[in-house]
Structure formats: structure tokens, C-alpha cells
Motif scaffolding. Structure first.
Motif, mmCIF file in Angstrom:
data_model
loop_
_atom_site.group_PDB
_atom_site.id
_atom_site.type_symbol
_atom_site.label_atom_id
_atom_site.label_comp_id
_atom_site.label_asym_id
_atom_site.label_seq_id
_atom_site.Cartn_x
_atom_site.Cartn_y
_atom_site.Cartn_z
ATOM 1 N N UNK A 1 -38.763 27.674 65.995
ATOM 2 C CA UNK A 1 -40.136 27.307 65.658
ATOM 3 C C UNK A 1 -40.447 25.924 66.214
ATOM 4 N N UNK A 2 -41.726 25.687 66.434
ATOM 5 C CA UNK A 2 -42.197 24.381 66.902
ATOM 6 C C UNK A 2 -43.696 24.303 66.678
ATOM 7 N N UNK B 1 -43.621 22.169 70.619
ATOM 8 C CA UNK B 1 -42.704 21.052 70.465
ATOM 9 C C UNK B 1 -43.209 19.727 70.969
ATOM 10 N N UNK B 2 -44.477 19.651 71.373
ATOM 11 C CA UNK B 2 -45.013 18.399 71.905
ATOM 12 C C UNK B 2 -45.072 17.316 70.826
ATOM 13 N N UNK B 3 -44.888 16.078 71.252
ATOM 14 C CA UNK B 3 -44.947 14.960 70.311
ATOM 15 C C UNK B 3 -46.374 14.605 69.925
ATOM 16 N N UNK B 4 -47.338 15.055 70.720
ATOM 17 C CA UNK B 4 -48.762 14.840 70.443
ATOM 18 C C UNK B 4 -49.532 15.883 71.236
ATOM 19 N N UNK C 1 -44.202 15.004 76.390
ATOM 20 C CA UNK C 1 -42.990 14.521 75.740
ATOM 21 C C UNK C 1 -42.767 15.468 74.572
ATOM 22 N N UNK C 2 -41.511 15.809 74.324
ATOM 23 C CA UNK C 2 -41.205 16.854 73.363
ATOM 24 C C UNK C 2 -40.157 16.386 72.369
ATOM 25 N N UNK C 3 -40.260 16.903 71.154
ATOM 26 C CA UNK C 3 -39.256 16.620 70.137
ATOM 27 C C UNK C 3 -37.931 17.261 70.539
ATOM 28 N N UNK D 1 -38.470 18.742 63.059
ATOM 29 C CA UNK D 1 -39.780 18.112 62.913
ATOM 30 C C UNK D 1 -40.730 19.016 62.134
ATOM 31 N N UNK D 2 -40.679 20.318 62.402
ATOM 32 C CA UNK D 2 -41.494 21.268 61.643
ATOM 33 C C UNK D 2 -41.163 21.165 60.154
ATOM 34 N N UNK D 3 -39.878 21.072 59.834
ATOM 35 C CA UNK D 3 -39.465 20.955 58.431
ATOM 36 C C UNK D 3 -40.039 19.695 57.789
ATOM 37 N N UNK D 4 -40.061 18.595 58.538
ATOM 38 C CA UNK D 4 -40.627 17.356 58.002
ATOM 39 C C UNK D 4 -42.112 17.514 57.702
ATOM 40 N N UNK D 5 -42.836 18.102 58.651
ATOM 41 C CA UNK D 5 -44.283 18.296 58.455
ATOM 42 C C UNK D 5 -44.532 19.248 57.289
ATOM 43 N N UNK D 6 -43.724 20.294 57.202
ATOM 44 C CA UNK D 6 -43.882 21.257 56.119
ATOM 45 C C UNK D 6 -43.573 20.610 54.772
#
Length: 452
Positions: free
Chosen positions: A220-221, A225-228, A233-235, A241-246
Motif C-alpha cells: 500500500x501507498x 508513495x510520493x512525499x508530496x 521523491x518517494x517514501x 508512512x500509510x500506518x502513520x497517517x492512518x
């Protein structure tokens, strides 16, 4: 040039799709994809006009092709770079132009037509990818799991600025409601961190200094996976990172969340909530329209999994080659390290690329969708701001390719009389960058569209 035959082709040429505004894109620094809007079901299902088995429209002669190609060849000679290509009459299978068509050249993002070809063979374009939350038996640990959705629920009208975030917020809202109904106010959040075998990012790209133009394949991304939004630029750890946002989204809904670790959810967990991606067909359209490198390799790995093949980069490209051979498509000169075309080590012949187009025209069912998923001149994706004048506008449909010293096109053109031509053309070995030379390729396509 010489006239030979690739066999009769029964083609179905798609009629003009509804105009959708997209920005120009390619594969690397000179022309990279800048996503804008997610694909829609409406744009996936354009009206089509059947082309009869017998030839329609006025035949195109080799002499006409020689005249149109001459400026392309002269420009390459003067610039000391290589011009190559093939043009096939879709109705008769006659080869009208053959310029080094059997020789492997750097294909750039036209490679993505091979990725789509295999994906349509092994995957159901109407299927979706599911992202879910599962609660452990002791009701203390929540697992975030996904089948490989890199846009996380982005559907028909989502924009990439919220691609994944909107779907993830929906999942968080549903999950929080389910937890609250069970009297659960705090959880430890674990997540799926891997989906495929081997590297998630091809090491060769970093050696070639193009690694910043593709993210990591995996479960998942957000926005591939983009940083913005729109960034190149990609994570490195997109699932983390998805887990952090979730976790933040769950916290905002009143659930106390402690981040755990990555790992596959154990069997027997209770599914609390789910969100579905756009269909695979819509995501393939998105990938081709915006030349999204990460999605190209993601779908090759998903197809390899469905085909029971190794889900490494090597396994995925081996599957692609096997699919081509099975379809009778020539593979001489073929060298692939990826399915996105980002590697400068990739080599494909024009015969291989046009063979994929031919197979799409011949195919029945979803495997015939490839042609109509390609960008349209003046309308869709990486061709939205190219060949914008009639009659090329709306009559040229092609996958673009761009690397520092490479520019390519692979698709179809309809002449003014209605003759359908399959066209693969390119420049490589262009010193100082190929972007300033691509107008010659565009002019060639425009000339084909102007034929009566």
C-alpha cells in the motif's frame, strides 16, 4: 523500406473519448509524470466503432511513408543520433515503414504497454484491490492490511492531492465507529509491510541516477508513495508512512493508537472495515495516461502473482517475455530489467512494441483494452499538450516515452479517410537530451493523420 506482411489484423479503433485535462508526462527528468486527476469509469468506457475485416479508408503507400519519414531521418543524421520505427497497416498487416525495426532500442516508457498487456492477460480489469482493518482475538491489536493498492481507495472523482488520504480517512472513520461500538478505546496498530518477493526498488535505477522517478512496490501507498503531491521523491517505507497517517486519522476520531510494527495479520482476525480501490482497469488507464513508473512495476508484480510466477523484478519481466512469446510477438533484442522502462539498460525492438499493439487489436475481451487505454493527442495524459491541431488531435493515440537521451511513441493513428495505422517510432542516443527532438516524431504522426 520494404513491404512485408504481419498477417491480417481485425481491429477495433476507439472513437474519441471525452476530453480530460491532464499534464504532460514521461519517464524521467526531461518529461516526468505530473498527476492531476484519478481515472474515472466514464473515461474507461468510450464508445467504439468497429472496423470491418475488409480494409476501410484509403490505402497508405510506402512512398507516402518515405516522404514523411525523410525529415526524421535527416534530422537524426544531422544530430548524430538514431531514428527508428515501424508503421503497420492495421487492416492488412502490411509493414509500410521499417527503420531498424528488428533492432533493440531504449524504449523508455513505451515499455509500459508490455506491462499493461500482461496485466490485462492475468488480472480482471473490473476487479478492485481491498484495504482492510482487522482486530486481533484479544481485541488489543489492530492490523492494517492491503492487497496492493498504491492509491488507497482513490476512485472515480478523487484527485491525487488526496489520492489515498481520502480513502484512508474513510477507512479510519469506519474503523473508529466499529471499535467504539465494541467499547474499544485504544489499540496497537500493526501493518502489512511487504507483499512481493525481492527488492521493492530496483538497485540499477540508483546506479543510473534515475531512482528518484519511481517509488517502492508493495502492499500500500498514498499517491504511489510520493512525499508530496506531484513530487518525484518517494517514501522508502511507504506502508509505514500509510500506518502513520492512518494512526493520526484514528486518533482524530477518538481512538488512542500506539504504533506497533510491520507484519502480516494473523489468521482469524475480525475484519472491521474495508475500502476498495478504483478498478484495475481504471488504474491501468491512470498508469498509462500519466506514465506512472511505480504503478507499472506494481501491476507487473501483481500479474506475476496471479500467474503463479516469482514476484521479483526478474520474475515479472520473465512473465512478460513468456506472455509475448505465447502471443507470437517477436522478442529478438529484448532486454528488460523492469516493466516501467525507467532503466536505461532496457531494450525493445519496434517489432516487439508493434506486436503488442497488433495483439491488442486482434484480442477479444479485456486483453483488447490496451489500445483504448492509451493517451489521446490534445486530450488525455502525456499527449494532452502535444499534436493539438486537427486532424492529429483526437486521431493520434500513443504511449509516450522519455529518458534523457530518448524519446518514443507507440500507438495508433487514424488517417482522414479512416485508415488505421499502428505506429512505433523513436529517437535514442541523443546527445544533450532528446526533448528538443521529439517535435520531429510529432510531425511524423501529424503527417500520417493528414493523409487522405
Amino acid at each position: 523500406m520494404h513491404r512485408t506482411s504481419m498477417g491480417p489484423i481485425v481491429s477495433a479503433s476507439a472513437a474519441l473519448v471525452a476530453a480530460v485535462a491532464f499534464l504532460s508526462a514521461g519517464c524521467a527528468p526531461s518529461s516526468v509524470p505530473t498527476p492531476t486527476a484519478a481515472p474515472t469509469a466514464a473515461t474507461l468506457e468510450p464508445a467504439s466503432a468497429s472496423v470491418p475485416t475488409q480494409a476501410s479508408g484509403n490505402p497508405v503507400s510506402e512512398t507516402q511513408l518515405e516522404q514523411l519519414w525523410r525529415p526524421v531521418a535527416v534530422g537524426a543524421d544531422k544530430g548524430d543520433y538514431t531514428a527508428w520505427g515501424v508503421v503497420v497497416d492495421a487492416q492488412t498487416g502490411d509493414i509500410l515503414l521499417d527503420e531498424d525495426a528488428a533492432i533493440g532500442h531504449t524504449p523508455a516508457s513505451t515499455t509500459k504497454t508490455l506491462a499493461a498487456f500482461s496485466a490485462l492477460k492475468h488480472l480482471d480489469p473490473t476487479a478492485t484491490l481491498t484495504t482492510s482493518t482487522l482486530l486481533s482475538g484479544d481485541k488489543r491489536t489492530l492490523y492494517l492490511d492491503s492487497e496492493g493498492d498504491l492509491l488507497l481507495g482513490a476512485g472515480e472523482s478523487e484527485e491525487t492531492e488526496v489520492s489515498g488520504r481520502a480513502g484512508l480517512q474513510t477507512l479510519a472513520d469506519k474503523t473508529a465507529a466499529a471499535l467504539t461500538s465494541r467499547g474499544i478505546t485504544s489499540v496497537t496498530l500493526n501493518w502489512r509491510g511487504t507483499l512481493f518477493e525481492g527488492d521493492s526498488h530496483l538497485p540499477a535505477w540508483d546506479v543510473q541516477e534515475v531512482g528518484g522517478y519511481e517509488g517502492h512496490v508493495g502492499p500500500m501507498a498514498i499517491d504511489a508513495g510520493r512525499t508530496a503531491p506531484g513530487a518525484y521523491a518517494f517514501h522508502e517505507d511507504a506502508p509505514g508512512y500509510v500506518a502513520q497517517v492512518f494512526a493520526k486519522a484514528l486518533t482524530s476520531s477518538g481512538v488512542v493508537v500506539k504504533l506497533g510494527t510491520d507484519g502480516k495479520a494473523p489468521a482469524g482476525g475480525e475484519t472491521l472495515a474495508s475500502v476498495s480501490s478504483a478498478t484495475m482497469g481504471e488504474q491501468l488507464r491512470w498508469m498509462l495516461a500519466h506514465s506512472d513508473n511505480t504503478l507499472a512495476d506494481q501491476y507487473c508484480r501483481l500479474a506475476a502473482s496471479a500467474a503463479g510466477q516469482p514476484t521479483t523484478y526478474a520474475g515479472a519481466v520473465a512473465m512478460v517475455k513468456a506472455d509475448l512469446v505465447e502471443a507470437g510477438i517477436p522478442t529478438r533484442g529484448m532486454i528488460l530489467e523492469d516493466c516501467s522502462g525507467l532503466s536505461t539498460n532496457d531494450k525493445l525492438s519496434a517489432n516487439t512494441l508493434v506486436g503488442v499493439l497488433k495483439a491488442s487489436y486482434q484480442a477479444q475481451g479485456s486483453e483488447g483494452d490496451l489500445i483504448r487505454l492509451l493517451p489521446w493527442a490534445d486530450l488525455v495524459g502525456t499527449l494532452a499538450d502535444r499534436m493539438t491541431d486537427e486532424p492529429a488531435a483526437g486521431n493520434v493515440q500513443a504511449k509516450t516515452g522519455a529518458l534523457q537521451g530518448v524519446t518514443t511513441l507507440s500507438g495508433s493513428v487514424r488517417t482522414q479517410s479512416g485508415r488505421v495505422l499502428l505506429v512505433v517510432i523513436g529517437h535514442d542516443l541523443v546527445e544533450g537530451g532528446a526533448l528538443p527532438t521529439r517535435w520531429r516524431l510529432d510531425r511524423f504522426e501529424e503527417g500520417l493523420a493528414e493523409l487522405d
